[in-house]
Each structure stands twice: as C-alpha cells, then as structure tokens.
Design a protein around this motif. Structure first.
Motif, PDB file in Angstrom:
ATOM      1  N   MET A   1       0.820  -1.212   0.000  1.00 41.18           N
ATOM      2  CA  MET A   1       0.000   0.000   0.000  1.00 41.18           C
ATOM      3  C   MET A   1       0.857   1.266   0.000  1.00 41.18           C
ATOM      4  N   ARG A   2       2.146   1.140   0.284  1.00 44.38           N
ATOM      5  CA  ARG A   2       3.035   2.313   0.295  1.00 44.38           C
ATOM      6  C   ARG A   2       3.588   2.625  -1.091  1.00 44.38           C
ATOM      7  N   ALA A   3       3.267   1.816  -2.084  1.00 42.78           N
ATOM      8  CA  ALA A   3       3.744   2.058  -3.438  1.00 42.78           C
ATOM      9  C   ALA A   3       3.215   3.396  -3.954  1.00 42.78           C
ATOM     10  N   LYS A   4       3.876   3.924  -4.975  1.00 42.37           N
ATOM     11  CA  LYS A   4       3.465   5.223  -5.530  1.00 42.37           C
ATOM     12  C   LYS A   4       2.066   5.157  -6.124  1.00 42.37           C
ATOM     13  N   LYS A   5       1.685   4.011  -6.641  1.00 39.65           N
ATOM     14  CA  LYS A   5       0.347   3.814  -7.191  1.00 39.65           C
ATOM     15  C   LYS A   5      -0.107   2.406  -6.837  1.00 39.65           C
ATOM     16  N   VAL A   6      -1.375   2.252  -6.473  1.00 35.13           N
ATOM     17  CA  VAL A   6      -1.918   0.940  -6.123  1.00 35.13           C
ATOM     18  C   VAL A   6      -3.222   0.726  -6.898  1.00 35.13           C
ATOM     19  N   VAL A   7      -3.294  -0.403  -7.594  1.00 37.59           N
ATOM     20  CA  VAL A   7      -4.493  -0.782  -8.340  1.00 37.59           C
ATOM     21  C   VAL A   7      -4.938  -2.148  -7.813  1.00 37.59           C
ATOM     22  N   ILE A   8      -6.193  -2.243  -7.397  1.00 37.62           N
ATOM     23  CA  ILE A   8      -6.724  -3.492  -6.839  1.00 37.62           C
ATOM     24  C   ILE A   8      -7.941  -3.915  -7.647  1.00 37.62           C
ATOM     25  N   THR A   9      -7.940  -5.176  -8.068  1.00 39.32           N
ATOM     26  CA  THR A   9      -9.079  -5.698  -8.822  1.00 39.32           C
ATOM     27  C   THR A   9      -9.615  -6.949  -8.145  1.00 39.32           C
ATOM     28  N   ALA A  10     -10.859  -7.247  -8.448  1.00 38.90           N
ATOM     29  CA  ALA A  10     -11.486  -8.486  -7.995  1.00 38.90           C
ATOM     30  C   ALA A  10     -12.420  -8.959  -9.103  1.00 38.90           C
ATOM     31  N   GLU A  11     -12.431 -10.252  -9.326  1.00 42.62           N
ATOM     32  CA  GLU A  11     -13.272 -10.780 -10.393  1.00 42.62           C
ATOM     33  C   GLU A  11     -14.748 -10.566 -10.107  1.00 42.62           C
ATOM     34  N   ASP A  12     -15.112 -10.434  -8.811  1.00 39.20           N
ATOM     35  CA  ASP A  12     -16.513 -10.155  -8.480  1.00 39.20           C
ATOM     36  C   ASP A  12     -16.780  -8.659  -8.316  1.00 39.20           C
ATOM     37  N   GLY A  13     -15.719  -7.835  -8.383  1.00 40.37           N
ATOM     38  CA  GLY A  13     -15.872  -6.387  -8.346  1.00 40.37           C
ATOM     39  C   GLY A  13     -16.207  -5.798  -6.991  1.00 40.37           C
ATOM     40  N   ARG A  14     -16.205  -6.578  -5.931  1.00 42.97           N
ATOM     41  CA  ARG A  14     -16.587  -6.060  -4.615  1.00 42.97           C
ATOM     42  C   ARG A  14     -15.500  -5.154  -4.045  1.00 42.97           C
ATOM     43  N   ASN A  15     -15.826  -3.892  -3.843  1.00 44.13           N
ATOM     44  CA  ASN A  15     -14.893  -2.896  -3.297  1.00 44.13           C
ATOM     45  C   ASN A  15     -13.572  -2.861  -4.052  1.00 44.13           C
ATOM     46  N   ALA A  16     -13.628  -3.085  -5.358  1.00 47.84           N
ATOM     47  CA  ALA A  16     -12.429  -3.086  -6.190  1.00 47.84           C
ATOM     48  C   ALA A  16     -12.855  -2.914  -7.643  1.00 47.84           C
ATOM     49  N   LEU A  17     -11.882  -2.656  -8.508  1.00 42.80           N
ATOM     50  CA  LEU A  17     -12.163  -2.660  -9.934  1.00 42.80           C
ATOM     51  C   LEU A  17     -12.506  -4.081 -10.361  1.00 42.80           C
ATOM     52  N   ILE A  18     -13.418  -4.226 -11.283  1.00 42.47           N
ATOM     53  CA  ILE A  18     -13.840  -5.557 -11.688  1.00 42.47           C
ATOM     54  C   ILE A  18     -13.001  -6.046 -12.866  1.00 42.47           C
ATOM     55  N   GLY A  19     -12.528  -7.274 -12.762  1.00 43.84           N
ATOM     56  CA  GLY A  19     -11.746  -7.853 -13.849  1.00 43.84           C
ATOM     57  C   GLY A  19     -10.477  -8.507 -13.364  1.00 43.84           C
ATOM     58  N   ARG A  20      -9.665  -8.939 -14.315  1.00 45.65           N
ATOM     59  CA  ARG A  20      -8.384  -9.568 -14.016  1.00 45.65           C
ATOM     60  C   ARG A  20      -7.276  -8.524 -14.029  1.00 45.65           C
ATOM     61  N   ILE A  21      -6.355  -8.658 -13.096  1.00 44.56           N
ATOM     62  CA  ILE A  21      -5.372  -7.596 -12.888  1.00 44.56           C
ATOM     63  C   ILE A  21      -4.490  -7.352 -14.107  1.00 44.56           C
ATOM     64  N   THR A  22      -4.182  -8.394 -14.884  1.00 39.88           N
ATOM     65  CA  THR A  22      -3.321  -8.195 -16.054  1.00 39.88           C
ATOM     66  C   THR A  22      -3.970  -7.287 -17.097  1.00 39.88           C
ATOM     67  N   ASP A  23      -5.300  -7.173 -17.068  1.00 40.27           N
ATOM     68  CA  ASP A  23      -5.987  -6.299 -18.024  1.00 40.27           C
ATOM     69  C   ASP A  23      -5.807  -4.826 -17.682  1.00 40.27           C
ATOM     70  N   PHE A  24      -5.357  -4.532 -16.477  1.00 38.93           N
ATOM     71  CA  PHE A  24      -5.250  -3.147 -16.037  1.00 38.93           C
ATOM     72  C   PHE A  24      -3.830  -2.593 -16.181  1.00 38.93           C
ATOM     73  N   ILE A  25      -2.893  -3.406 -16.643  1.00 38.38           N
ATOM     74  CA  ILE A  25      -1.562  -2.892 -16.970  1.00 38.38           C
ATOM     75  C   ILE A  25      -1.627  -2.455 -18.425  1.00 38.38           C
ATOM     76  N   ILE A  26      -2.137  -1.250 -18.629  1.00 43.38           N
ATOM     77  CA  ILE A  26      -2.471  -0.787 -19.977  1.00 43.38           C
ATOM     78  C   ILE A  26      -1.224  -0.568 -20.823  1.00 43.38           C
ATOM     79  N   GLU A  27      -0.183  -0.016 -20.206  1.00 41.85           N
ATOM     80  CA  GLU A  27       1.031   0.331 -20.957  1.00 41.85           C
ATOM     81  C   GLU A  27       2.264  -0.240 -20.263  1.00 41.85           C
ATOM     82  N   PRO A  28       2.554  -1.520 -20.466  1.00 43.22           N
ATOM     83  CA  PRO A  28       3.758  -2.088 -19.832  1.00 43.22           C
ATOM     84  C   PRO A  28       5.038  -1.384 -20.266  1.00 43.22           C
TER      85      PRO A  28
END
Length: 258
Positions: free
Chosen positions: A157-184
C-alpha cells in the motif's frame, strides 16, 4: 545461507476466511524480499513442510511475517497454531527481487500479484521504500472491509500507485489484474507472482512491448533444497528447479504449457 531453526510463533492474525498472517522470531541469517521459507509445525499431521514466501521482515527486530492462504490441510494447520508454539523454519531459500531490480531509483517498476502472490511483492516495497513502484493486486473476491485490504496487501500500500481488482468487483475494480496494466512499456521492469495462467498472460503482455519481466513461480515444493526435483519447471535453458534455481526467473525463459 540457509538454516533450519525451531522458531517461536509470536503472532497469528486471521484476516478473513481465506487469509491469515504468521509472525516468528528469526535470528539469522538476514532475509530478502522474494525469498521463501519451508514451514513445518511441531504439532502436525502432514509429512512435508509448506513453502511460504516472505511477506514482511525486520532484520533488526529479528522478525519475519508470512501472508498465507488457507488452501489445504497443511496451511489450515498453520492457521490453527497458537502464539508460543514452535515451528521448524528452513530458509531463507532462493534468489531475491533485488537481484533483478535496476539500481536507478528514478526508474519505475510494476509489481503484479495475484491472491497470496502479493506477499513477496509487498516485501519488496518494504525493502525498497524509496523506489518508484506501481502495485497491481488481483483477487477472485473483493474484500468486505478496507482493513482487510490493507492487511493483505501490507507494505504494498506504500507504493506510488496501487491498483486493486477483484473478479466479483466487490470494493475493487472488476476484472483480471493483467488487463489493467495498460502500458507495460511505461515501466523499466515488471515483476510478477501468482497463478500460472496469470503469469503466462503477464509474460505475453511484456514480451509484446519488449519490457523486461521477472516472475516468481508457484510450484509444488517438497524438499526446498533441489534434491527431489518435484518443483521442476520448463525453460528455454532446460528444466530448472523453483527452489534451487529460483523462485524468480526471467519471464522470457519460462515455457508455459498452453
């Protein structure tokens, strides 16, 4: 240097139905993020120890923490330990993230973890607090409360940016985490730890942009010292052992079964 030591459990904190944290007194040798231990309680009904990645550590205070998911008989037994019990810790084992991290702290690194695979990545944020980390954490189910999220991701949580996902979307972005690394390609290096399908997807995404990627691989570990060959994985350089040769490997070398 690896040692086998009977260590005292100083904390057993249940977070939710799936995750819990154990803390032990660990005198030496010093540990590094990315390494793991083999854990076997004195009070146990299972024959083999369980391999668990380091979640947080303090070499000055002589403590080490493990974030563990209840997955089977061995980890359920670990979750039922009480403070003061003794557990055989064999470790620290393996290479570390720092072996592959660019020394330039002005660089930017993506840390991509799935489920309990967030643990060794959170340990790296703890170890290198001044580095520019972007932490991506993916789970099957979201967390009921913010406190659960904070405890499970820990120092991540101390990282400069934190992105959290959950496949059920509960209190998080919905989806798989690899889909949210838009620009590797916006990162100097990408580190990942989690289920094999997730690691394969991360490898492909980084290869498509020619970005260095290193993976801490989960495999069935029995001995932890490279003797049994039970944790062998396929690589372009032949079969390698997760415990003795890893657990961290360059993604470009790993051959995943499609």
């Amino acid at each position: 240097m690896t040692k086998s030591v009977l260590c005292e459990l100083t904390m057993n904190k249940s977070i939710n139905d799936e995750y819990f944290i154990l803390q032990f007194i660990w005198e030496n040798p010093a540990v590094r993020a990315g390494q793991f231990f083999m854990l076997k309680p004195i009070r146990t009904s299972v024959f083999l120890p369980r391999p668990i990645s380091i979640f947080e550590y303090d070499n000055d205070q002589k403590t080490v923490k493990f974030l563990i998911s209840r997955r089977g008989k061995g980890t359920i037994e670990l979750s039922q330990l009480t403070v003061g019990e003794k557990v055989q810790l064999i470790g620290p084992i393996g290479n570390s993230w720092a072996d592959f991290l660019p020394e330039n702290t002005e660089g930017k690194a993506a840390l991509v973890g799935g489920s309990a695979g967030v643990a060794p990545l959170a340990a790296l944020v703890f170890e290198k607090p001044d580095y520019n980390f972007h932490f991506y954490a993916g789970f099957r189910q979201g967390f009921r409360e913010k406190d659960e999220e904070d405890l499970i991701i820990g120092s991540g949580m101390r990282a400069k940016k934190v992105v959290i996902t959950a496949e059920d979307g509960r209190n998080a972005l919905i989806g798989r985490i690899t889909d949210f690394i838009i620009e590797p390609e916006s990162f100097d290096v990408v580190f990942g730890c989690g289920p094999m399908p997730m690691m394969n997807a991360l490898k492909k995404k980084c290869e498509s942009k020619n970005i260095p990627c290193f993976l801490s691989l989960e495999s069935r570990l029995a001995c932890g010292v490279g003797a049994c060959l039970g944790c062998t994985i396929k690589t372009e350089n032949g079969n390698r052992r997760c415990c003795k040769d890893g657990p961290i490997f360059p993604a470009k070398e790993v051959i995943f079964d499609e």
